[in-house]
Scaffold this active site. Structure first.
Site, PDB file in Angstrom:
ATOM      1  N   ARG A 111      -7.572  -9.468  -1.220  1.00 11.13           N
ATOM      2  CA  ARG A 111      -7.366 -11.068  -1.369  1.00 11.13           C
ATOM      3  C   ARG A 111      -6.276 -11.639  -0.536  1.00 11.13           C
ATOM      4  NH1 ARG A 111      -9.677  -9.433  -5.693  1.00 11.13           N
ATOM      5  NH2 ARG A 111      -8.255  -7.847  -5.565  1.00 11.13           N
ATOM      6  N   THR A 112      -4.962 -11.232  -0.616  1.00 14.86           N
ATOM      7  CA  THR A 112      -3.959 -11.645   0.117  1.00 14.86           C
ATOM      8  C   THR A 112      -4.164 -11.596   1.560  1.00 14.86           C
ATOM      9  OG1 THR A 112      -2.182 -11.142  -1.540  1.00 14.86           O
ATOM     10  CG2 THR A 112      -1.474 -11.826   0.387  1.00 14.86           C
TER      11      THR A 112
ATOM     12  N   LYS B 131       4.445   6.940  13.733  1.00 10.69           N
ATOM     13  CA  LYS B 131       5.310   7.733  14.843  1.00 10.69           C
ATOM     14  C   LYS B 131       6.707   7.377  14.397  1.00 10.69           C
ATOM     15  CE  LYS B 131       2.410   6.449  18.491  1.00 10.69           C
ATOM     16  NZ  LYS B 131       2.147   5.665  19.736  1.00 10.69           N
TER      17      LYS B 131
ATOM     18  N   HIS C  46       6.396 -12.059  -5.095  1.00 14.30           N
ATOM     19  CA  HIS C  46       4.822 -12.476  -4.340  1.00 14.30           C
ATOM     20  C   HIS C  46       4.710 -13.845  -4.468  1.00 14.30           C
ATOM     21  CE1 HIS C  46       1.031 -11.899  -2.627  1.00 14.30           C
ATOM     22  NE2 HIS C  46       0.312 -11.029  -3.558  1.00 14.30           N
TER      23      HIS C  46
ATOM     24  N   ARG D   9       3.325  -7.354   3.817  1.00 18.51           N
ATOM     25  CA  ARG D   9       3.481  -6.838   2.603  1.00 18.51           C
ATOM     26  C   ARG D   9       3.760  -5.520   2.943  1.00 18.51           C
ATOM     27  NH1 ARG D   9      -1.334  -6.723  -1.697  1.00 18.51           N
ATOM     28  NH2 ARG D   9      -0.484  -8.651  -2.047  1.00 18.51           N
TER      29      ARG D   9
HETATM   30  N1  ASP Z   1      -2.618  -8.275  -5.920  1.00 17.22           N
HETATM   31  C1  ASP Z   1      -1.561  -8.412  -6.790  1.00 17.22           C
HETATM   32  C2  ASP Z   1      -0.294  -7.829  -5.908  1.00 17.22           C
HETATM   33  O1  ASP Z   1      -0.533  -7.555  -4.724  1.00 17.22           O
HETATM   34  C3  ASP Z   1      -1.497  -7.829  -7.998  1.00 17.22           C
HETATM   35  C4  ASP Z   1      -1.931  -6.574  -8.362  1.00 17.22           C
HETATM   36  O2  ASP Z   1      -1.637  -5.681  -7.422  1.00 17.22           O
HETATM   37  O3  ASP Z   1      -2.081  -5.834  -9.400  1.00 17.22           O
HETATM   38  O4  ASP Z   1       0.746  -7.963  -6.519  1.00 17.22           O
END
Ligand code: ASP
Length: 326
Positions: free
Chosen positions: A74-75, A103, A152, A124
């Site tokens: 999703r993100t 590397k 987050h 991320r």
């Molecule tokens: N998608 C959310 C996160 O990246 C929640 C999860 O992974 O459970 O933190």
């Protein structure tokens, strides 16, 4: 419909003196109530624009580097969709094993590289504090898309936007967070962000070994917000306005046996939901791995799929804001 719908409906223009132009988004602690109102107003406009025209050219010529060292559905895809709906483009680095990271390149060097090609970086990374470190090294804005078990912030912004759009208010709410409150970065950010509103009551429901971290609870306490911990949901579900369910984060456990003892701790299904109000909502940052049964999906209170869609509008707003176009 006007020939240029963007100029007709949105107060958008080149506003580089705007307070968030060029800024990083690392923690929800950066945001106060006025900022949230502004972001949500822009997100609301974005929603209208997507519904009316789908895609428009606000960020034409701008490039986003999407740098993901941890899995994401999703993100990552909502940032991509957000950028593309605004007319910009994306450098996707979702599989760092195929990049120079393999590397041995450091995070800061990777970020310094990407900012030569892109105008904004979404990151991320599994380490808490990594987004702040990257932001320190970068001249371009860095947006934290999850730093380990830390924060987050864009998820919490979309969570609050969801509550506003669904319940029509952000004050005087009982929010019950359930599941893995120790490792779940989304609830760390959400609890902090909710401190901007009045008459909030926070309930934390978790197994003993997955309790909300002490530093988050200290921050909540310092702001005088009511909070309480439980191991079962029964006591608090009837008074809950928002039930925020989280996944037990298998990948964060050092001891696999400990994971086994808590993995199925809670399952929200239509039977459990009989005790909940009619006008409350159930949210989840997703992915779910059994903690919400699929039978609940058709319940109007199940807001988790709508929540994902709100994420698109919030991320569109954030990109426009940091790039000086909102
Ligand atoms: N998608 C959310 C996160 O990246 C929640 C999860 O992974 O459970 O933190």
């Amino acid at each position: 419909m006007p020939s240029d719908p963007t100029s007709a409906h949105l107060p958008f223009g080149d506003q580089r003196s705007a307070p968030w132009y060029g800024k990083d988004i690392i923690s929800v602690k950066q945001f106060h109530r006025g900022d949230l109102q502004y972001i949500f107003d822009v997100a609301h406009e974005m929603r209208g624009m997507v519904e009316r025209v789908g895609t428009f050219d606000l960020l034409k010529g701008k490039i986003l580097a999407n740098l993901f060292y941890e899995p994401s559905t999703r993100t990552s895809s909502s940032f991509t969709a957000a950028m593309e709906r605004l007319g910009g483009s994306v450098i996707p680095i979702n599989e760092v094993q195929y990049s120079s990271v393999t590397k041995g390149e450091t995070l800061t060097d990777t970020v310094r590289t990407l900012e030569c090609y892109a105008d904004v970086i979404v990151l991320r990374h599994p380490e808490t504090g990594s987004a702040a470190k990257a932001a320190e090294a970068a001249r371009k804005p860095v947006i934290n898309a999850g730093d380990g078990t830390g924060e987050h912030p864009t998820q919490a912004l979309l969570d609050i936007f969801t509550i506003r759009e669904e319940l029509g208010k952000l004050d005087n709410l009982t929010v019950t967070m359930l599941g893995d409150l120790k490792y779940g970065r989304t609830v760390h950010s959400l609890a902090r962000l909710l401190l901007n509103f009045d008459d909030i009551r926070l309930n934390y429901v978790s197994p003993e070994i997955l309790r909300m971290p002490g530093d988050v609870m200290e921050e909540v306490k310092a702001r005088g917000v009511t909070q309480a911990e439980f191991t079962g949901l029964d006591e608090v579900l009837p008074e809950t306005d928002v039930l925020y369910v989280t996944r037990v984060q298998k990948e964060r456990f050092e001891d696999a046996n400990a994971y086994e003892t808590v993995k199925g701790a809670y399952v929200i299904d239509p039977v459990v939901m009989k005790a909940a109000r009619h006008n409350m909502i159930v949210m989840h940052p997703l992915p779910r791995v059994g903690e919400i049964s699929m039978e609940l999906d058709s319940d109007p209170r199940a807001a988790y799929f709508r929540q994902m869609e709100y994420g698109l509008y919030v991320r569109m707003a954030l990109l426009a804001i940091v790039l000086g176009k909102a």
